[in-house]
Design an enzyme around this catalytic site. Structure first.
Site, PDB file in Angstrom:
ATOM      1  N   ASN A  56      35.642  30.032  44.434  1.00 54.06           N
ATOM      2  CA  ASN A  56      37.036  30.019  43.971  1.00 54.06           C
ATOM      3  C   ASN A  56      37.820  28.940  44.722  1.00 54.06           C
ATOM      4  O   ASN A  56      38.862  29.201  45.338  1.00 54.06           O
ATOM      5  CB  ASN A  56      37.678  31.389  44.167  1.00 54.06           C
ATOM      6  CG  ASN A  56      38.778  31.659  43.158  1.00 54.06           C
ATOM      7  OD1 ASN A  56      39.174  30.762  42.403  1.00 54.06           O
ATOM      8  ND2 ASN A  56      39.289  32.871  43.141  1.00 54.06           N
ATOM      9  N   HIS A  87      45.019  39.099  43.541  1.00 54.50           N
ATOM     10  CA  HIS A  87      43.995  39.614  42.638  1.00 54.50           C
ATOM     11  C   HIS A  87      44.447  40.846  41.872  1.00 54.50           C
ATOM     12  O   HIS A  87      44.003  41.050  40.741  1.00 54.50           O
ATOM     13  CB  HIS A  87      42.716  39.924  43.420  1.00 54.50           C
ATOM     14  CG  HIS A  87      41.893  38.717  43.727  1.00 54.50           C
ATOM     15  ND1 HIS A  87      42.089  37.939  44.849  1.00 54.50           N
ATOM     16  CD2 HIS A  87      40.885  38.138  43.041  1.00 54.50           C
ATOM     17  CE1 HIS A  87      41.235  36.941  44.851  1.00 54.50           C
ATOM     18  NE2 HIS A  87      40.491  37.028  43.768  1.00 54.50           N
TER      19      HIS A  87
END
Length: 458
Positions: A313, A344
């Site tokens: 990521n 998230h």
């Protein structure tokens, strides 16, 4: 003889379109995942058309901005439904804040604004803001409303990212992206202006091959080793510790292909539109990794927790470093992990993972600073060190990220209890008993001695 029960149907609970529900049932894949893949495949075709027929040489920037925004908005509605229309209210609010506040103030309070908006974002289940204004670097220039909408909602990154800088996106829309990157990276080479526009075809084909392999692995490995088995009685209560350790690693490896698939496909979509060029390497080959979100080879061969995180990521990690790690005056590692958890969502598993990640990161840093220099005297020792740290890193990552995949608190606690919280305990002991930064002191001694010996020799 009793009839066999029908096979379980794929879940079709979604706020988005249900027109692909028959395909979802046929494939046995949840409808929201089918909608996601359908949008990304359509985006890939649209990106090819966009690069060929709405090229900057053929169309104005306004037309390119408008097309990217309209198609991206349709994707949002298709995947998330009309419920997501209220995102435009948030867009208007954010734009109003941005154009009425000074750029320096926005820069100063980015971290706190980010935490607030990201929390709102996940409560309302709008994922657009992951890749919107909070990731941007306006470089002192306030964008027009159309530019702002296009940056937030363009069809290339509205569903799965990756994050990108505002100045890079506008340069791409205006047709300055390639030359800008050549000037930044290869400015010392005189004749780059005369080079033909690089083609992304090779990069796109390579990434689509990786995507296809990842999809096949997802359809086989992930279903063979589902994460749900980590909460079953045979694993939690009957298996011995070594079996749990190995099986946890296998299950976490099997969960990776879906991330490889989504991020590599998103990267290919951007490249197909002509976005993502990062310059030319020393051999004169074009590089299309400006927006790449992961490096699979470095992930699978990582010999440290830091190396693993730096290649997983990537764009989000760079954003977190920019808005938090480099700006907060105290506890940057802890606050960065907390912000990442907020980014998230609201599942408890995310917080288990990122709070565990704080301990593991600090412990890994202490071990590396205290031990690594002892293994650099020969290639054999270095090879042994790399092999051991690779195995430890892979097992540590599996232990740390398992709650992230499991999502709920109860199975995560059950897993950690069955593993005796071994990594938490080891990490705490390492942090408590190993010096934090001894390496700098140890390196000064030989340097001083060498300098003295050199002076004596002279």
């Amino acid at each position: 003889m009793a009839p066999e029960p029908p096979p379980p149907r794929a879940s079709y609970r979604t706020t988005g379109s249900t027109c692909l529900h028959p395909l979802s049932e046929l494939l046995g894949i949840p409808l929201d995942q089918v909608n996601f893949v359908a949008c990304q495949l359509f985006a890939l075709l649209a990106a090819l058309w966009f690069r060929l027929y709405l090229h900057p040489a053929k169309s104005s920037s306004a037309v390119r901005h408008a097309f990217a925004t309209i198609l991206g908005t349709y994707f949002v509605i298709f995947c998330f439904g009309w419920y997501s229309v209220h995102l435009f209210v948030l867009v208007l609010v954010c734009y109003g804040i941005m154009v009425t506040a000074s750029v320096s103030s926005i820069h100063r309070y980015t971290f706190f604004v980010a935490m607030g908006y990201l929390t709102i974002c996940h409560i309302s289940r709008i994922y657009i803001f992951h890749y919107g204004v909070l990731t941007t670097d306006f470089s002192g220039v306030k964008p027009s409303f159309l530019e702002y909408l296009s940056y937030l909602l363009n069809f290339m990154s509205v569903i799965a990212g990756p994050c990108n800088h505002f100045k890079d996106y506008v340069a791409f829309i205006e047709g300055r992206h390639t030359h800008m990157k050549l000037l930044e990276v290869n400015g010392k080479h005189k004749d780059f202006h005369s080079l033909p526009e690089p083609s992304p075809t090779g990069a796109v084909m390579h990434k689509l091959c990786v995507t296809l392999v990842s999809l096949l692995l997802f359809l086989t490995l992930t279903k063979t080793f589902p994460v749900t088995c980590l909460a079953e009685d045979w694993f939690v209560q009957k298996a011995d510790f070594l079996t749990r350790l190995c099986y946890l690693y296998v299950v976490m490896q099997a969960s990776k292909p879906k991330y490889y698939f989504a991020w590599t496909l998103a990267d290919a979509v951007n490249n197909a539109a002509g976005f993502g060029f990062s310059g030319m390497d020393k051999d004169g080959r074009c590089c299309w990794d400006l927006l790449s979100n992961l490096n699979i080879w470095k992930i699978e061969t990582a010999t440290s927790f830091k190396m693993y995180l730096e290649n997983w990521n990537i764009q989000t990690a760079a954003w977190l470093k920019c808005v938090c790690y480099e700006r907060v005056p105290w506890c940057p590692t802890v606050l960065t992990f907390i912000l990442s958890a907020l980014w998230h969502g609201v599942y408890p598993g995310y917080y288990f993972t990122f709070l565990t990640g704080v301990l593991v990161t600090l412990a890994a840093r202490a071990v590396r600073n205290n031990c690594r220099h002892h293994f650099l005297s020969s290639k054999a020792l270095k090879c042994v060190y790399d092999l051991v740290t690779w195995a430890v890193t892979q097992l540590a990552v599996s232990y740390t990220v398992a709650p992230f995949v499991m999502l709920a608190a109860e199975p995560a606690l059950s897993l950690y209890t069955s593993m005796y919280f071994y990594l938490h305990i080891i990490s705490l002991l390492v942090i408590l008993f190993l010096p934090i930064k001894p390496q700098a002191h140890l390196q000064r001694q030989p340097q001083t001695a060498n300098s003295v010996n050199k002076k004596k020799t002279d």
